[in-house]
Write a protein that holds these residues in place. Structure first.
Motif, mmCIF file in Angstrom:
data_model
loop_
_atom_site.group_PDB
_atom_site.id
_atom_site.type_symbol
_atom_site.label_atom_id
_atom_site.label_comp_id
_atom_site.label_asym_id
_atom_site.label_seq_id
_atom_site.Cartn_x
_atom_site.Cartn_y
_atom_site.Cartn_z
ATOM 1 N N GLN A 23 0.854 -1.203 0.000
ATOM 2 C CA GLN A 23 0.000 0.000 0.000
ATOM 3 C C GLN A 23 0.883 1.244 0.000
ATOM 4 O O GLN A 23 1.031 1.921 1.006
ATOM 5 C CB GLN A 23 -0.916 -0.009 1.232
ATOM 6 C CG GLN A 23 -1.884 -1.155 1.287
ATOM 7 C CD GLN A 23 -2.601 -1.256 2.627
ATOM 8 O OE1 GLN A 23 -2.451 -0.401 3.495
ATOM 9 N NE2 GLN A 23 -3.386 -2.308 2.797
ATOM 10 N N THR A 24 1.452 1.540 -1.152
ATOM 11 C CA THR A 24 2.315 2.711 -1.264
ATOM 12 C C THR A 24 1.477 3.943 -1.588
ATOM 13 O O THR A 24 0.284 3.853 -1.847
ATOM 14 C CB THR A 24 3.371 2.491 -2.359
ATOM 15 O OG1 THR A 24 2.725 2.055 -3.557
ATOM 16 C CG2 THR A 24 4.374 1.442 -1.928
ATOM 17 N N ASN A 25 2.134 5.108 -1.573
ATOM 18 C CA ASN A 25 1.430 6.360 -1.856
ATOM 19 C C ASN A 25 2.358 7.296 -2.616
ATOM 20 O O ASN A 25 3.487 6.931 -2.970
ATOM 21 C CB ASN A 25 0.935 7.000 -0.555
ATOM 22 C CG ASN A 25 2.056 7.183 0.457
ATOM 23 O OD1 ASN A 25 3.177 7.550 0.105
ATOM 24 N ND2 ASN A 25 1.762 6.910 1.732
ATOM 25 N N ASP A 26 1.877 8.502 -2.906
ATOM 26 C CA ASP A 26 2.670 9.450 -3.692
ATOM 27 C C ASP A 26 3.955 9.854 -2.977
ATOM 28 O O ASP A 26 4.962 10.150 -3.619
ATOM 29 C CB ASP A 26 1.838 10.699 -3.995
ATOM 30 C CG ASP A 26 0.712 10.419 -4.973
ATOM 31 O OD1 ASP A 26 0.790 9.394 -5.679
ATOM 32 O OD2 ASP A 26 -0.255 11.207 -5.027
ATOM 33 N N ALA A 27 3.913 9.889 -1.652
ATOM 34 C CA ALA A 27 5.101 10.277 -0.893
ATOM 35 C C ALA A 27 6.187 9.207 -0.972
ATOM 36 O O ALA A 27 7.379 9.515 -1.068
ATOM 37 C CB ALA A 27 4.730 10.543 0.562
ATOM 38 N N PHE A 28 5.770 7.955 -0.938
ATOM 39 C CA PHE A 28 6.693 6.825 -1.007
ATOM 40 C C PHE A 28 6.183 5.849 -2.067
ATOM 41 O O PHE A 28 5.552 4.838 -1.753
ATOM 42 C CB PHE A 28 6.818 6.128 0.351
ATOM 43 C CG PHE A 28 7.240 7.035 1.467
ATOM 44 C CD1 PHE A 28 8.440 7.715 1.399
ATOM 45 C CD2 PHE A 28 6.436 7.220 2.576
ATOM 46 C CE1 PHE A 28 8.845 8.556 2.430
ATOM 47 C CE2 PHE A 28 6.823 8.053 3.615
ATOM 48 C CZ PHE A 28 8.026 8.734 3.539
ATOM 49 N N PRO A 29 6.446 6.120 -3.343
ATOM 50 C CA PRO A 29 5.854 5.308 -4.420
ATOM 51 C C PRO A 29 6.565 3.977 -4.639
ATOM 52 O O PRO A 29 7.747 3.812 -4.325
ATOM 53 C CB PRO A 29 6.007 6.202 -5.645
ATOM 54 C CG PRO A 29 7.229 7.031 -5.340
ATOM 55 C CD PRO A 29 7.190 7.275 -3.865
#
Length: 381
Positions: free
Chosen positions: A301-307
């Motif tokens: 479950q990654t996000n824009d901050a930690f892609p």
């Protein structure tokens, strides 16, 4: 009382360079083996740890009691044996190439191929993220050298328009630090359009694709040279350059990393041969590897901050954007019993520091769940 001695100029240089690395947080050290769950090694199919492969190698070696412990010299002197030549033919046939020449490592293969192939007035064009061994091989040639933006055909075409003499374009089929795959057919079409020759390093593709991506796509008759290494999914050591008979003879005569090195010992050759025999029937391992890749990508479950970098290979990378963050999450994962390493600048560009996760056929569902749960908790805190 110990007498202190002033450092010589060369010692001062060494100390200053090491101090710079330490102060910038990029100092490298060696670490011994550990008992953590392996998400670090390139042993994608588990061949390096395979008891079956180990036994097969022992059985093969016992068939040749007169084989020497060492090769005793370069292959142009005392180090060549029929077993090596037969193995080259077998590997070339497996990858559907005319011929092949063994090298002691993937580094030696790229160094020897690129440094000998291109001459003054020729051109080598490298993907900007190509492995250091290809960069070093190109540097040792007298050719004009260009790099193109990673996996970008438009950038490649701009460089092809500038090329002079014989032109060689060098890419990887799976990139070691990003795990992504180039638009291989589009790049091949461009090289042919401009009369250039494509060289593909398959180091991290063999295993996920049994005989490599080039062969998987049926492009082997159009790719000038293929570099296949044995230290990743093959669980062994060494490499081979595949191409035409003429290329093989050329490398025997001009590739300095082949001509001027002691040949691989018999045991290493036997290990490579037995690894290929295991690869012939590795359908279950390949399926498990692909299933683990899918499971990881579904659970992370990654996000824009930690892609999460875009990759369908066994190499998956979560970008932390700083050496500090990359080290922090790597330490958390290691304390959780997971062998995941931080990849820091300058190994990768500043701002793209990451953890590099290598998935394997032998990783269990529980292993993967622990891995993704730990990462998810950190990046979504």
């Amino acid at each position: 009382m110990h007498k202190s001695f002033a450092l010589t100029p060369s010692q001062t240089y060494l100390k200053n360079k090491l101090d710079e690395r330490q102060s910038s947080g990029t100092y490298r050290t060696l670490k011994p083996e550990n008992d953590l769950i392996d998400f670090c090694s390139n042993d994608y199919l588990g061949f390096a740890r395979s008891s079956v492969l180990k036994q097969n190698i022992e059985t093969e070696v016992q068939k040749y009691p007169s084989a020497s412990n060492g090769s005793t010299g370069s292959r142009l002197l005392s180090g060549n044996i029929t077993y090596a030549e037969d193995l080259e033919k077998e590997i070339a046939a497996f990858h559907q190439y005319e011929a092949g020449l063994l090298f002691n490592s993937g580094y030696d293969a790229n160094l020897g191929l690129l440094s000998s192939l291109a001459q003054r007035g020729d051109t080598i064009i490298l993907d900007e993220l190509i492995h250091a061994s290809a960069i070093d091989g190109a540097r040792l040639s007298y050719a004009n050298r260009y790099s193109f933006s990673h996996n970008d055909p438009d950038s490649l075409e701009a460089k092809l328009k500038q090329a002079k003499g014989n032109c060689y374009v060098v890419i990887e089929s799976v990139y070691s630090m990003d795990g992504d795959t180039p638009p291989l057919l589009e790049i091949l079409n461009l090289t042919e359009k401009y009369g250039a020759h494509l060289i593909v390093d398959e180091a991290h593709a063999v295993g996920l694709y049994p005989s490599g991506l080039v062969n998987e796509l049926g492009l082997q008759n159009r790719v000038f040279a293929l570099v296949v290494t044995f230290g990743k999914a093959m669980g062994s050591h060494g490499a081979i350059v595949l191409g035409s008979n003429m290329l093989r003879e050329y490398l025997i005569n001009f590739a300095r990393s082949f001509v001027y090195t002691t040949a691989s010992p018999f045991h290493q050759l036997a290990a490579v041969k037995m690894a290929y025999q295991l690869l012939y029937n590795a359908g279950q391992e390949i399926t498990r590897l692909k299933n683990n890749i899918d499971l990881f990508k579904n659970q992370i479950q990654t996000n824009d901050a930690f892609p999460l970098l875009n990759s369908n290979s066994a190499i998956q990378c979560v970008v932390l954007k700083s050496n500090h963050k990359a080290r922090e999450i790597a330490n958390i994962l290691q304390h959780a019993g997971l062998d995941v390493r931080a990849i820091l600048s300058p190994t990768v560009a500043a701002g793209t520091e990451r953890i590099r996760i290598c998935l394997h056929a032998f990783n269990t569902t529980n292993d993967l769940t622990l891995l993704t749960d730990t990462i998810n908790k950190f990046i979504n805190a």
